[in-house]
Design a protein around this motif. Structure first.
Motif, PDB file in Angstrom:
ATOM      1  N   SER A  64       0.824  -1.198   0.000  1.00 21.78           N
ATOM      2  CA  SER A  64       0.000   0.000   0.000  1.00 21.78           C
ATOM      3  C   SER A  64       0.863   1.255   0.000  1.00 21.78           C
TER       4      SER A  64
ATOM      5  N   TYR B 119       3.954   1.511  -1.160  1.00 19.37           N
ATOM      6  CA  TYR B 119       4.609   1.631  -2.469  1.00 19.37           C
ATOM      7  C   TYR B 119       3.621   2.098  -3.535  1.00 19.37           C
ATOM      8  N   LEU B 120       2.399   1.608  -3.469  1.00 23.23           N
ATOM      9  CA  LEU B 120       1.387   2.018  -4.435  1.00 23.23           C
ATOM     10  C   LEU B 120       1.061   3.503  -4.287  1.00 23.23           C
ATOM     11  N   LEU B 121       0.934   3.966  -3.058  1.00 22.89           N
ATOM     12  CA  LEU B 121       0.682   5.375  -2.810  1.00 22.89           C
ATOM     13  C   LEU B 121       1.844   6.227  -3.307  1.00 22.89           C
ATOM     14  N   TRP B 122       3.069   5.798  -3.016  1.00 25.68           N
ATOM     15  CA  TRP B 122       4.247   6.548  -3.438  1.00 25.68           C
ATOM     16  C   TRP B 122       4.344   6.574  -4.960  1.00 25.68           C
ATOM     17  N   THR B 123       4.086   5.439  -5.619  1.00 29.94           N
ATOM     18  CA  THR B 123       4.156   5.361  -7.078  1.00 29.94           C
ATOM     19  C   THR B 123       3.091   6.245  -7.725  1.00 29.94           C
ATOM     20  N   GLY B 124       1.881   6.212  -7.198  1.00 35.32           N
ATOM     21  CA  GLY B 124       0.817   7.049  -7.750  1.00 35.32           C
ATOM     22  C   GLY B 124       1.109   8.530  -7.600  1.00 35.32           C
ATOM     23  N   THR B 125       1.644   8.897  -6.441  1.00 39.87           N
ATOM     24  CA  THR B 125       1.994  10.303  -6.213  1.00 39.87           C
ATOM     25  C   THR B 125       3.113  10.737  -7.150  1.00 39.87           C
TER      26      THR B 125
ATOM     27  N   LEU C   3       3.893   9.442 -10.053  1.00 42.92           N
ATOM     28  CA  LEU C   3       3.363   9.482 -11.424  1.00 42.92           C
ATOM     29  C   LEU C   3       2.555  10.757 -11.651  1.00 42.92           C
ATOM     30  N   PHE C   4       1.710  11.112 -10.691  1.00 44.41           N
ATOM     31  CA  PHE C   4       0.899  12.324 -10.818  1.00 44.41           C
ATOM     32  C   PHE C   4       1.780  13.559 -10.976  1.00 44.41           C
TER      33      PHE C   4
END
Length: 72
Positions: A26, A28-34, A36-37
């Protein structure tokens, strides 16, 4: 007896022991999405700066001048 805590809107907060820990996936997913944005935001800003053509509105002013000359 444990004291109850409330948030500003009156919702009861769960005690700290009941709040689940975030999983590693979770985080890593949050960090990756941020990431990418914000990289897309940066790319859009840079693309607008590179492809900005200040002469775009010169054609409109020429058309407006012709219309104004035709009216008067």
């Amino acid at each position: 007896m444990e004291r109850l805590r409330y948030e500003p809107f009156g919702e009861r907060l769960a005690p700290e022991g009941e709040a689940g820990q975030r999983s590693r996936a979770s985080k890593y997913l949050l960090w990756t999405g941020t990431a990418l944005f914000w990289s897309l935001v940066g790319a859009i800003v840079i693309a607008r700066a590179v492809f900005f053509d200040p002469g775009v509105f010169d054609e409109f002013s020429r058309v407006a001048a012709l219309v104004k000359a035709a009216i008067f």
